[in-house]
Motif scaffolding. Sequence first.
Motif, mmCIF file in Angstrom:
data_model
loop_
_atom_site.group_PDB
_atom_site.id
_atom_site.type_symbol
_atom_site.label_atom_id
_atom_site.label_comp_id
_atom_site.label_asym_id
_atom_site.label_seq_id
_atom_site.Cartn_x
_atom_site.Cartn_y
_atom_site.Cartn_z
ATOM 1 N N GLY A 138 0.514 -1.648 -0.098
ATOM 2 C CA GLY A 138 0.072 -0.012 -0.098
ATOM 3 C C GLY A 138 0.736 1.505 0.172
ATOM 4 N N ILE A 139 0.295 2.634 -0.478
ATOM 5 C CA ILE A 139 1.169 3.579 -0.622
ATOM 6 C C ILE A 139 -0.215 4.473 0.239
ATOM 7 C CG2 ILE A 139 1.900 5.148 -2.587
ATOM 8 C CD1 ILE A 139 2.659 3.231 -4.325
ATOM 9 N N ALA A 140 0.599 5.578 0.455
ATOM 10 C CA ALA A 140 -0.780 6.552 1.073
ATOM 11 C C ALA A 140 0.100 7.601 1.131
ATOM 12 C CB ALA A 140 -0.874 6.406 2.755
ATOM 13 N N THR A 141 -0.352 8.617 -0.039
ATOM 14 C CA THR A 141 0.024 10.139 0.203
ATOM 15 C C THR A 141 -1.355 11.701 0.590
ATOM 16 O OG1 THR A 141 1.039 11.497 -1.539
ATOM 17 C CG2 THR A 141 -0.373 10.568 -2.079
ATOM 18 N N PHE A 142 0.152 12.343 1.843
ATOM 19 C CA PHE A 142 -1.124 13.515 1.971
ATOM 20 C C PHE A 142 -0.550 14.763 1.538
ATOM 21 C CE2 PHE A 142 0.327 10.232 5.308
ATOM 22 C CZ PHE A 142 -1.111 9.593 5.544
ATOM 23 N N SER A 143 -0.965 15.237 0.925
ATOM 24 C CA SER A 143 -0.722 17.017 0.260
ATOM 25 C C SER A 143 0.349 16.691 0.098
ATOM 26 C CB SER A 143 -0.977 17.505 1.609
ATOM 27 O OG SER A 143 -2.037 17.872 2.403
ATOM 28 N N GLY A 144 0.917 15.746 -0.793
ATOM 29 C CA GLY A 144 1.228 15.155 -1.396
ATOM 30 C C GLY A 144 1.751 16.073 -2.770
ATOM 31 N N ALA A 145 3.509 16.815 -3.357
ATOM 32 C CA ALA A 145 3.981 17.420 -4.071
ATOM 33 C C ALA A 145 3.723 16.847 -4.706
ATOM 34 C CB ALA A 145 5.501 18.426 -3.713
ATOM 35 N N LEU A 146 3.191 15.851 -6.052
ATOM 36 C CA LEU A 146 3.103 14.108 -6.932
ATOM 37 C C LEU A 146 3.225 15.127 -8.487
ATOM 38 C CD1 LEU A 146 -0.506 13.081 -5.846
ATOM 39 C CD2 LEU A 146 2.174 12.892 -4.884
ATOM 40 N N ASP A 147 3.723 16.667 -8.854
ATOM 41 C CA ASP A 147 3.463 17.677 -10.110
ATOM 42 C C ASP A 147 5.272 17.717 -9.451
ATOM 43 O OD1 ASP A 147 3.601 17.695 -12.808
ATOM 44 O OD2 ASP A 147 1.978 18.173 -12.780
ATOM 45 N N LEU A 148 6.187 16.585 -10.159
ATOM 46 C CA LEU A 148 7.523 17.507 -9.882
ATOM 47 C C LEU A 148 8.079 18.076 -10.660
ATOM 48 C CD1 LEU A 148 9.500 17.398 -7.136
ATOM 49 C CD2 LEU A 148 11.197 15.565 -8.651
ATOM 50 N N PRO A 149 7.726 18.115 -11.974
ATOM 51 C CA PRO A 149 7.901 19.388 -12.939
ATOM 52 C C PRO A 149 7.169 19.820 -12.814
ATOM 53 C CG PRO A 149 7.676 17.092 -14.126
ATOM 54 C CD PRO A 149 7.263 16.929 -12.762
ATOM 55 N N ASP A 150 6.258 20.483 -12.383
ATOM 56 C CA ASP A 150 5.427 21.392 -12.234
ATOM 57 C C ASP A 150 5.838 22.034 -10.645
ATOM 58 O OD1 ASP A 150 3.202 23.565 -12.160
ATOM 59 O OD2 ASP A 150 1.837 22.023 -10.441
ATOM 60 N N PHE A 151 6.645 20.982 -9.704
ATOM 61 C CA PHE A 151 7.016 22.213 -8.802
ATOM 62 C C PHE A 151 8.339 22.535 -8.973
ATOM 63 C CE2 PHE A 151 9.389 21.623 -4.493
ATOM 64 C CZ PHE A 151 8.065 21.881 -3.290
ATOM 65 N N GLY A 152 8.506 21.924 -9.677
ATOM 66 C CA GLY A 152 10.463 22.586 -10.381
ATOM 67 C C GLY A 152 9.994 24.009 -11.060
ATOM 68 N N ARG A 153 8.819 24.257 -11.252
ATOM 69 C CA ARG A 153 8.390 25.369 -11.853
ATOM 70 C C ARG A 153 7.856 26.515 -10.954
ATOM 71 N NH1 ARG A 153 6.175 22.571 -16.132
ATOM 72 N NH2 ARG A 153 4.288 21.463 -14.682
ATOM 73 N N MET A 154 7.557 26.244 -9.884
ATOM 74 C CA MET A 154 6.482 26.878 -8.985
ATOM 75 C C MET A 154 8.273 27.388 -8.139
ATOM 76 S SD MET A 154 3.992 24.459 -7.295
ATOM 77 C CE MET A 154 3.444 25.817 -5.845
ATOM 78 N N CYS A 155 9.046 26.172 -7.897
ATOM 79 C CA CYS A 155 10.334 27.423 -7.636
ATOM 80 C C CYS A 155 11.135 28.263 -8.382
ATOM 81 C CB CYS A 155 11.061 26.392 -7.314
ATOM 82 S SG CYS A 155 11.087 24.742 -6.146
ATOM 83 N N SER A 156 10.695 27.900 -9.766
ATOM 84 C CA SER A 156 11.392 28.627 -10.639
ATOM 85 C C SER A 156 10.874 30.196 -10.926
ATOM 86 C CB SER A 156 11.372 28.280 -11.953
ATOM 87 O OG SER A 156 12.036 29.336 -12.709
ATOM 88 N N ASP A 157 9.564 30.633 -10.389
ATOM 89 C CA ASP A 157 8.469 31.391 -10.504
ATOM 90 C C ASP A 157 8.662 32.160 -9.591
ATOM 91 O OD1 ASP A 157 6.864 30.336 -9.478
ATOM 92 O OD2 ASP A 157 5.668 30.217 -11.880
ATOM 93 N N GLY A 158 8.424 31.461 -8.043
ATOM 94 C CA GLY A 158 8.390 32.282 -7.023
ATOM 95 C C GLY A 158 7.472 32.183 -6.298
ATOM 96 N N THR A 159 6.468 31.001 -6.964
ATOM 97 C CA THR A 159 5.730 30.632 -6.377
ATOM 98 C C THR A 159 5.905 29.851 -5.237
ATOM 99 O OG1 THR A 159 4.476 30.432 -8.796
ATOM 100 C CG2 THR A 159 3.062 29.928 -7.043
ATOM 101 N N PHE A 160 6.851 29.213 -4.732
ATOM 102 C CA PHE A 160 6.911 28.640 -3.782
ATOM 103 C C PHE A 160 8.527 29.156 -3.216
ATOM 104 C CE2 PHE A 160 9.154 24.743 -1.479
ATOM 105 C CZ PHE A 160 7.965 25.080 -0.744
ATOM 106 N N PRO A 161 8.386 29.852 -2.425
ATOM 107 C CA PRO A 161 9.173 30.461 -2.225
ATOM 108 C C PRO A 161 10.681 30.151 -1.141
ATOM 109 C CG PRO A 161 7.675 31.829 -0.780
ATOM 110 C CD PRO A 161 7.390 30.320 -1.688
ATOM 111 N N ASP A 162 9.969 28.983 -0.712
ATOM 112 C CA ASP A 162 10.542 28.154 -0.007
ATOM 113 C C ASP A 162 12.037 27.043 -0.577
ATOM 114 O OD1 ASP A 162 9.199 28.748 2.616
ATOM 115 O OD2 ASP A 162 8.406 27.383 2.883
#
Length: 264
Positions: A138-162
């Motif tokens: 079994g696999i369980a994910t809670f609020s997962g950062a599941l779309d890594l390419p999209d998450f990379g874009r969030m890091c690039s454009d400042g949407t995710f400042p952390d």
Amino acid sequence: MFTGSTWSPSMRMTTRINVIVPDLSGDCDPLQTDELYVMYLLHGLTANGDEWPRFTNLEYLAKKYNVAFIMPDVDRSFYTDMKDGIRYFRYVTKDLPAFVDTWFRLPTDRAHTFVAGESMGGYGACKVGFTYPERFGGIATFSGALDLPDFGRMCSDGTFPDMSLGEFELMFGEGAPVPPEADVFALLEKAAKLEDRPRLCSFCGTEDFLLEMNRRFDARATELGYDHLYVEWEGDHEWRFWQVAIQRALQYLLGFDPETTPIW
């Protein structure tokens, strides 16, 4: 709870680990004691293996459901073997299970082994579970950062400042091209073709900044015919939500009826 250090050959360094093994103390009425299960429980980007026992009643849940929890430290790695650095994924999938088997003698068969996590750990749980479906029931994910390419874009454009794009590039190189073996959606597609695939459940709060990413994951799993559970309710990217979500995940993976099994 055991807290200690172990040498990782893959990372070539000493790292810390937390392990909770349920005991039959008189302060809990377990739902079942016949079978012991193991859950590798993965942490988020800004935390470590201490966060689950710090912010939830995990020791009580271990006793209630008869589940041992394994919580490693992987820094801010996204459970990835760095392009020119530390091999975190290999540690979690090779060294860590060997350590647990040697020192704790816990079940290692697929039917009794799960992997789960929140945020970055939710991504890690899917990556680990889909890469080695023969190991995890079994696999369980809670609020997962599941779309890594999209998450990379969030890091690039400042949407995710952390997290900066530069830090993200440490994993995959300049431009941070995410390879298929690190793309959860690509791994999901491969796993969906298996007859005996891991049970899958996913949870996300309706105020979570990763909500749309989790909805896309649910939609894609449905499109591929991967039978799974996806649930969202009011909540943000926080422990108030995950404290409930992990209990619902345990109930789903262990076959308890969520309509009649309370939240503790």
